[in-house]
Design an enzyme around this catalytic site. Sequence first.
Site, PDB file in Angstrom:
ATOM      1  N   HIS A   1      -4.943  26.384  19.595  1.00  0.00           N
ATOM      2  CA  HIS A   1      -3.502  26.212  19.397  1.00  0.00           C
ATOM      3  C   HIS A   1      -2.901  25.723  20.701  1.00  0.00           C
ATOM      4  CE1 HIS A   1      -3.160  27.966  15.414  1.00  0.00           C
ATOM      5  NE2 HIS A   1      -3.925  28.956  15.810  1.00  0.00           N
TER       6      HIS A   1
ATOM      7  N   CYS B   1       1.403  21.382  18.445  1.00  0.00           N
ATOM      8  CA  CYS B   1       0.496  21.865  17.395  1.00  0.00           C
ATOM      9  C   CYS B   1       0.818  21.182  16.058  1.00  0.00           C
ATOM     10  CB  CYS B   1       0.619  23.385  17.261  1.00  0.00           C
ATOM     11  SG  CYS B   1      -0.929  24.202  16.875  1.00  0.00           S
TER      12      CYS B   1
END
Length: 112
Positions: A22, A34
Amino acid sequence: MIHAFFKRNKKEEIISFEITGHAESGAYGTDIVCAGVSALSIGTTNSLSILGEFTPLVETNDEVEGGYLYVELPLEINEKQLTTAQTLLESLLISLKSIEEEYPKYVKLNLD
């Protein structure tokens, strides 16, 4: 951090990509890095199926655990499908390079 791995064969064709992690560039639900990487990679995967007219090998896991997408071209695709796949995969690579250049603290490309 998001890590994106691209694997090429001896002919320099992209045969798979893997995206892990992430970005953590913002609060959950507002992380534009992201979101951008996810949109590009999922869109490419869907386009391989629809425009390429074949089903790639796809592996994913629960986003909460760390974000993971692996996509591999099947061996039995024809030349037209391969050409379509290469256009889509090279486009994904170019787009992810742009994100990496803009957000180097959050995205790292690894080219094999």
